[in-house]
Design an enzyme around this catalytic site. Structure first.
Site, mmCIF file in Angstrom:
data_model
loop_
_atom_site.group_PDB
_atom_site.id
_atom_site.type_symbol
_atom_site.label_atom_id
_atom_site.label_comp_id
_atom_site.label_asym_id
_atom_site.label_seq_id
_atom_site.Cartn_x
_atom_site.Cartn_y
_atom_site.Cartn_z
ATOM 1 N N ASN A 103 40.986 40.990 54.005
ATOM 2 C CA ASN A 103 40.966 39.111 53.319
ATOM 3 C C ASN A 103 40.910 38.667 54.345
ATOM 4 O OD1 ASN A 103 42.640 39.846 50.529
ATOM 5 N ND2 ASN A 103 43.577 40.237 52.010
ATOM 6 N N LYS B 289 34.212 48.824 50.805
ATOM 7 C CA LYS B 289 35.552 48.228 50.152
ATOM 8 C C LYS B 289 36.502 49.824 50.284
ATOM 9 C CE LYS B 289 37.814 46.046 47.926
ATOM 10 N NZ LYS B 289 38.516 44.687 46.461
ATOM 11 N N ARG C 66 53.400 51.253 31.390
ATOM 12 C CA ARG C 66 53.180 51.404 32.477
ATOM 13 C C ARG C 66 52.360 51.716 33.218
ATOM 14 N NH1 ARG C 66 58.598 52.967 30.995
ATOM 15 N NH2 ARG C 66 60.251 51.891 30.999
ATOM 16 N N LYS D 34 43.443 46.197 42.554
ATOM 17 C CA LYS D 34 44.209 45.227 42.798
ATOM 18 C C LYS D 34 43.625 44.529 41.636
ATOM 19 C CE LYS D 34 44.695 43.098 47.628
ATOM 20 N NZ LYS D 34 44.696 42.588 48.444
ATOM 21 N N HIS E 14 35.616 31.495 44.421
ATOM 22 C CA HIS E 14 36.071 31.750 45.118
ATOM 23 C C HIS E 14 35.717 32.594 46.529
ATOM 24 C CE1 HIS E 14 39.091 34.914 46.657
ATOM 25 N NE2 HIS E 14 38.207 35.744 46.759
ATOM 26 N N HIS F 184 42.386 31.004 49.734
ATOM 27 C CA HIS F 184 43.268 31.097 48.743
ATOM 28 C C HIS F 184 43.605 28.981 48.821
ATOM 29 C CE1 HIS F 184 43.741 34.817 47.946
ATOM 30 N NE2 HIS F 184 42.222 34.590 47.289
ATOM 31 N N GLU G 11 30.994 36.962 49.718
ATOM 32 C CA GLU G 11 32.593 38.507 49.861
ATOM 33 C C GLU G 11 31.349 40.016 50.974
ATOM 34 O OE1 GLU G 11 35.067 38.911 49.368
ATOM 35 O OE2 GLU G 11 36.011 37.740 48.401
ATOM 36 N N ARG H 89 43.705 47.700 55.099
ATOM 37 C CA ARG H 89 43.039 46.628 53.328
ATOM 38 C C ARG H 89 42.968 45.413 54.340
ATOM 39 N NH1 ARG H 89 43.537 48.366 47.224
ATOM 40 N NH2 ARG H 89 42.145 46.555 46.696
ATOM 41 N N HIS I 253 40.759 34.918 53.100
ATOM 42 C CA HIS I 253 40.758 34.572 52.305
ATOM 43 C C HIS I 253 41.845 33.738 52.497
ATOM 44 C CE1 HIS I 253 38.652 37.275 51.405
ATOM 45 N NE2 HIS I 253 38.681 37.241 49.314
ATOM 46 N N GLU J 163 48.029 48.364 50.504
ATOM 47 C CA GLU J 163 47.497 46.840 52.284
ATOM 48 C C GLU J 163 48.798 47.315 52.833
ATOM 49 O OE1 GLU J 163 45.737 43.860 50.511
ATOM 50 O OE2 GLU J 163 46.938 42.635 51.622
HETATM 51 N N1 GLY Z 1 39.822 41.447 47.823
HETATM 52 C C1 GLY Z 1 40.354 41.948 48.679
HETATM 53 C C2 GLY Z 1 40.596 43.863 48.800
HETATM 54 O O1 GLY Z 1 40.955 43.816 47.793
HETATM 55 O O2 GLY Z 1 42.526 44.283 49.572
#
Ligand code: GLY
Length: 355
Positions: free
Chosen positions: A236, A218, A112, A134, A255, A243, A176, A232, A239, A228
């Site tokens: 993206n 970030k 966990r 993430k 990516h 994606h 990025e 947050r 993205h 998020e």
């Molecule tokens: N890659 C986007 C984030 O970490 O929220």
């Protein structure tokens, strides 16, 4: 050289260092067991790890999006079980974004959740994947559909790893960085404008500055909205479409390359709504192209297929309920959201990035 604090689930430091091994040593040597998870492609160049009272387990995993799979996670879980990993042991993820995502997810799920350290070796990993907690793997149904928020205890960024990166991978990481410029820190755009990829690569202090600025953006965002709930989402930017491109092309491109096209797509979407003007859309194209990044679907295998792209967009995890939702710019450094976008609006933006 620089330390950036992140306060998200726990307090930790992103250290921009010239000596990642030296910085890892005091963290690792406090544990009974440490698993070093790294891409198998790094096996020959990985240094040895030896700490006086710590058992070190070396776990090579497949690199790339294909390695971010349930098979990889099962392999890691099995090795941790055989080595008797406990809650006080440590995972160290050394690699690009796909490796830190998968290893971080293994850390989040073993017993966990156990501690992990990220040592990113690619620019994309340094400025994005390794920071913010993430973690996750891909499902046959989409990218990053399985995962957890689980912050590392430390991130050790050493830009000397970047010397071995191909120009293509370096440029993909810069996508990025450019994203952080558009959503938050306009100075990033000034620093890269009118510079070629090799001028940037050859300038160590510029590279470190770009890394520090992107990580600062970030860290600021994830410290305010770790899970998020809204803010947050700005990370993206580009993205959702990115994606979708990765998925329909079966991950044929990097990516960052997909995000580069995705940022132009979403800029076109915002311009069609009069949120930004065409000069800002062209600024996206100019900066990204100047670094050799793609800004259109061009010859990307399988990507000139609107029905497949639309299905992938609809599945993107940032959609809420049946509403498709995009992060857009109102101006540089000021993001908004576009909700309830119709297929017609999307298709019109798609047509502007076809070639
Ligand atoms: N890659 C986007 C984030 O970490 O929220």
């Amino acid at each position: 050289m620089a330390e950036i604090r992140v306060s998200a689930e726990r307090e930790y430091t992103v250290r921009i260092t010239g000596d990642w091994r030296g910085d890892l040593s005091p963290i690792a040597s406090k544990r009974d067991r440490v698993a070093i998870i790294y891409p198998a492609t790094l096996s020959d160049s990985l240094p040895s790890f030896s700490y006086s009272n710590t058992e070190v387990l070396l776990l090579p995993i497949p690199d790339g999006e294909a390695g971010k799979s349930s098979k990889t996670i099962t392999y890691i879980w099995d090795q941790l079980a055989k080595a008797g990993f406990t809650r006080s042991d440590l995972i160290v993820a050394i690699g690009g974004g796909t490796v830190t995502d998968a290893a971080g997810f293994a850390a989040s799920s073993w017993l966990r959740g156990i501690d992990w350290v990220a040592v990113p070796t690619t620019l994309a990993g340094m400025v994005d994947a390794a920071v913010g907690g993430k973690t996750g793997i891909n499902s046959p149904y989409g990218k990053n559909l399985i995962g957890a928020f689980h912050s590392p205890v430390s991130v050790l960024i050493d830009a000397s790893w970047l010397k071995t990166l191909s120009d293509r991978d370096f440029a993909a990481g810069l996508a990025e960085v450019i994203k952080c410029g558009f959503i938050d820190d306009a100075e990033i755009l000034n620093l890269v404008s009118h510079k070629s990829l090799s001028q940037i690569r050859d300038d160590n202090s510029l590279v470190n500055n770009l890394i520090e600025r992107s990580v600062t953006t970030k860290a600021k965002v994830v410290s305010q909205d770790f899970k998020e709930s809204e803010l947050r989402e700005i990370l993206n930017y580009g993205h959702t479409f990115g994606h979708a491109i990765e998925r329909v092309s079966d991950y044929a491109i990097r990516h960052g390359e997909a995000v580069s096209i995705g940022m132009v797509f979403v800029a076109e979407l915002a311009a069609a709504e009069d949120l930004i003007d065409s000069t800002l859309v062209e600024k996206h194209r100019e900066i990204l192209r100047g670094l050799g990044l793609p800004t259109s679907l061009g010859a990307i295998p399988g990507a000139n297929n609107w029905p497949s792209l639309f299905a992938a967009i609809a599945l993107d995890k940032k959609s809420r309920g049946s509403t498709i939702r995009f992060v857009v710019l109102n101006e540089i450094g000021n993001c908004g959201r576009l909700e309830g976008v119709t297929e017609e609006q999307l298709k019109s933006a798609y047509e502007k990035v076809l070639s």
